[in-house]
Design an enzyme around this catalytic site. Structure first.
Site, PDB file in Angstrom:
ATOM      1  N   HIS A   1     -48.856  -4.890   9.101  1.00  0.00           N
ATOM      2  CA  HIS A   1     -49.081  -3.452   8.890  1.00  0.00           C
ATOM      3  C   HIS A   1     -48.822  -3.038   7.444  1.00  0.00           C
ATOM      4  O   HIS A   1     -48.261  -1.973   7.187  1.00  0.00           O
ATOM      5  CB  HIS A   1     -48.199  -2.652   9.847  1.00  0.00           C
ATOM      6  CG  HIS A   1     -48.460  -2.949  11.293  1.00  0.00           C
ATOM      7  ND1 HIS A   1     -49.590  -2.502  11.953  1.00  0.00           N
ATOM      8  CD2 HIS A   1     -47.754  -3.683  12.189  1.00  0.00           C
ATOM      9  CE1 HIS A   1     -49.559  -2.919  13.205  1.00  0.00           C
ATOM     10  NE2 HIS A   1     -48.460  -3.636  13.375  1.00  0.00           N
TER      11      HIS A   1
ATOM     12  N   PRO B   1     -35.993   7.794   8.776  1.00  0.00           N
ATOM     13  CA  PRO B   1     -34.967   7.752   7.727  1.00  0.00           C
ATOM     14  C   PRO B   1     -34.633   9.147   7.227  1.00  0.00           C
ATOM     15  O   PRO B   1     -35.515   9.967   7.000  1.00  0.00           O
ATOM     16  CB  PRO B   1     -35.622   6.907   6.630  1.00  0.00           C
ATOM     17  CG  PRO B   1     -36.632   6.075   7.342  1.00  0.00           C
ATOM     18  CD  PRO B   1     -37.139   6.930   8.461  1.00  0.00           C
TER      19      PRO B   1
ATOM     20  N   ARG C   1     -46.295   2.158  12.442  1.00  0.00           N
ATOM     21  CA  ARG C   1     -46.750   3.325  13.199  1.00  0.00           C
ATOM     22  C   ARG C   1     -47.597   4.294  12.375  1.00  0.00           C
ATOM     23  O   ARG C   1     -48.135   5.264  12.894  1.00  0.00           O
ATOM     24  CB  ARG C   1     -45.547   4.063  13.810  1.00  0.00           C
ATOM     25  CG  ARG C   1     -44.759   3.189  14.785  1.00  0.00           C
ATOM     26  CD  ARG C   1     -43.729   3.975  15.555  1.00  0.00           C
ATOM     27  NE  ARG C   1     -44.353   4.936  16.467  1.00  0.00           N
ATOM     28  CZ  ARG C   1     -43.668   5.736  17.285  1.00  0.00           C
ATOM     29  NH1 ARG C   1     -42.340   5.695  17.272  1.00  0.00           N
ATOM     30  NH2 ARG C   1     -44.283   6.578  18.080  1.00  0.00           N
TER      31      ARG C   1
ATOM     32  N   LYS D   1     -36.653  13.882   1.589  1.00  0.00           N
ATOM     33  CA  LYS D   1     -36.869  12.615   2.299  1.00  0.00           C
ATOM     34  C   LYS D   1     -37.980  11.793   1.642  1.00  0.00           C
ATOM     35  O   LYS D   1     -38.474  10.835   2.224  1.00  0.00           O
ATOM     36  CB  LYS D   1     -37.227  12.885   3.765  1.00  0.00           C
ATOM     37  CG  LYS D   1     -36.093  13.478   4.589  1.00  0.00           C
ATOM     38  CD  LYS D   1     -36.494  13.620   6.045  1.00  0.00           C
ATOM     39  CE  LYS D   1     -35.379  14.236   6.882  1.00  0.00           C
ATOM     40  NZ  LYS D   1     -35.761  14.371   8.309  1.00  0.00           N
TER      41      LYS D   1
ATOM     42  N   ARG E   1     -30.271  34.377  10.959  1.00  0.00           N
ATOM     43  CA  ARG E   1     -31.204  33.548  11.739  1.00  0.00           C
ATOM     44  C   ARG E   1     -30.709  33.403  13.177  1.00  0.00           C
ATOM     45  O   ARG E   1     -29.573  33.011  13.412  1.00  0.00           O
ATOM     46  CB  ARG E   1     -31.376  32.174  11.090  1.00  0.00           C
ATOM     47  CG  ARG E   1     -32.077  32.238   9.751  1.00  0.00           C
ATOM     48  CD  ARG E   1     -32.403  30.857   9.206  1.00  0.00           C
ATOM     49  NE  ARG E   1     -33.110  30.977   7.940  1.00  0.00           N
ATOM     50  CZ  ARG E   1     -34.431  31.121   7.822  1.00  0.00           C
ATOM     51  NH1 ARG E   1     -35.178  31.130   8.922  1.00  0.00           N
ATOM     52  NH2 ARG E   1     -34.986  31.248   6.646  1.00  0.00           N
TER      53      ARG E   1
ATOM     54  N   ARG F   1     -35.524  17.611  20.417  1.00  0.00           N
ATOM     55  CA  ARG F   1     -34.681  16.616  19.757  1.00  0.00           C
ATOM     56  C   ARG F   1     -33.351  16.477  20.485  1.00  0.00           C
ATOM     57  O   ARG F   1     -32.745  17.463  20.889  1.00  0.00           O
ATOM     58  CB  ARG F   1     -34.411  17.015  18.296  1.00  0.00           C
ATOM     59  CG  ARG F   1     -35.655  17.272  17.461  1.00  0.00           C
ATOM     60  CD  ARG F   1     -36.496  16.025  17.267  1.00  0.00           C
ATOM     61  NE  ARG F   1     -35.763  14.976  16.566  1.00  0.00           N
ATOM     62  CZ  ARG F   1     -35.652  14.913  15.245  1.00  0.00           C
ATOM     63  NH1 ARG F   1     -36.199  15.854  14.478  1.00  0.00           N
ATOM     64  NH2 ARG F   1     -35.007  13.908  14.694  1.00  0.00           N
TER      65      ARG F   1
END
Length: 311
Positions: A138, A2, A157, A59, A192, A301
């Site tokens: 779980h 998420p 998980r 998050k 960067r 990714r």
């Protein structure tokens, strides 16, 4: 995992449903991975704390708690449960104490403040349930609330994390993309040499943006994910910030993206995946120029982009 819109959607839903509720007892499972703070500390912090607010920070979902400092020191004991719930809960850690009203007439406890911090990981869910509802396999934490409901943390998980802190001690790294001003945003990426996609995913720079919304924002700002951050002009970075904000706000309005396991606090899926312009659309025609969408891998990714629209 998420990202900001999904976490924001869950936090808003929980805020409507549990703000003001009192935690009457706490059950924590035996698995150690989800517990970032010691189990005894989590249980003691949550036990008979009132949920003053629920909000998102990066998050993370942060529960602001108010505690009575003069709670009775009574023996911890498991609360009654029936059926399968009783069997599963008997194997965990319980905390329940006598309400302050029973501590003595005229007692006026002072209030202290703390925070319960939840990171959902990849498959974590926070569910508000009836006590009679079957406990999922779980389930790692159950908070019994004074409203008669239960708040459960489920994570197959076990990449999610539960922790507690004193109020003000927890602060997610990075800046909020919906709040950062242009000058601060420009400084994040100036000089960067990493790909702009990697920089966007760096939570120490910008918190909450993940794979989906980085791809969608880069498409709207016409930037390729492998483009070095240091080569992006001032005007292009301003356009990127506008795109990030637009994408995140649209996703929040649609309840986030349900790609795999994500559901909100009511168990409902989001709908922003129907608006994806590049993410998950490998080989499909670009919605602008009809060029097939490409997928590449950056730092492990997947990244999706249009080779014609993005430079």
């Amino acid at each position: 995992m998420p990202e900001l819109p999904e976490v924001e959607t869950i936090a808003r839903g929980l805020a409507k449903r549990v703000t003001g509720d009192l935690v009457e007892s706490v059950w924590l499972g035996q698995k150690k991975e989800p517990l970032k703070s010691p189990a005894s500390e989590i249980a003691a912090t949550l036990d008979h704390a009132r949920i003053a607010a629920v909000r998102r920070m990066g998050k993370h979902i942060v529960f602001d708690l108010e505690q009575d400092q003069e709670r009775d020191n009574v023996a911890r004991a498991p609360s009654p449960a029936k059926g399968r719930s009783a069997s599963r809960r008997s194997r965990g850690i319980h905390a329940s104490s006598t309400p302050q009203a029973e501590a003595g007439e005229g007692a006026r406890p002072t209030q202290s403040k703390a925070q319960w911090i939840v990171h959902l990981g990849m498959t974590g869910r926070l569910q508000v349930c009836d006590p009679e509802a079957e406990v999922a396999k779980h389930t790692h934490a159950i908070l019994k609330l004074s409203s008669g409901r239960e708040l459960r943390f489920v994570d197959p998980r076990r990449f999610g994390r539960l922790s507690v802190a004193q109020a003000g001690d927890f602060n997610a790294t990075g800046v909020e993309p919906l709040e950062v001003d242009v000058d601060r945003f420009l400084k994040l990426f100036r000089g960067r040499k990493t790909p702009i996609k990697s920089a966007l995913l760096n939570q120490k720079l910008l918190r909450g943006v993940g794979n989906i919304y980085a791809d969608e924002s880069l498409f709207r700002s016409n930037l390729r994910p492998r483009r070095r951050a240091s080569t992006i002009t001032h005007d292009q970075l301003e356009k990127l910030l506008i795109a990030i904000r637009e994408v995140l706000k649209e996703a929040i309005a649609l309840g986030g993206s349900s790609i795999s396991d994500y559901v909100n606090s009511d168990g409902e899926e989001g709908f922003f995946q129907l608006q994806h312009r590049v993410y998950g659309r490998e080989s499909e025609p670009c919605l602008v120029c009809k060029t097939p969408i490409k997928r590449i891998v950056i730092a492990g990714r997947s990244s999706h982009y249009c080779p014609k629209c993005q430079k």
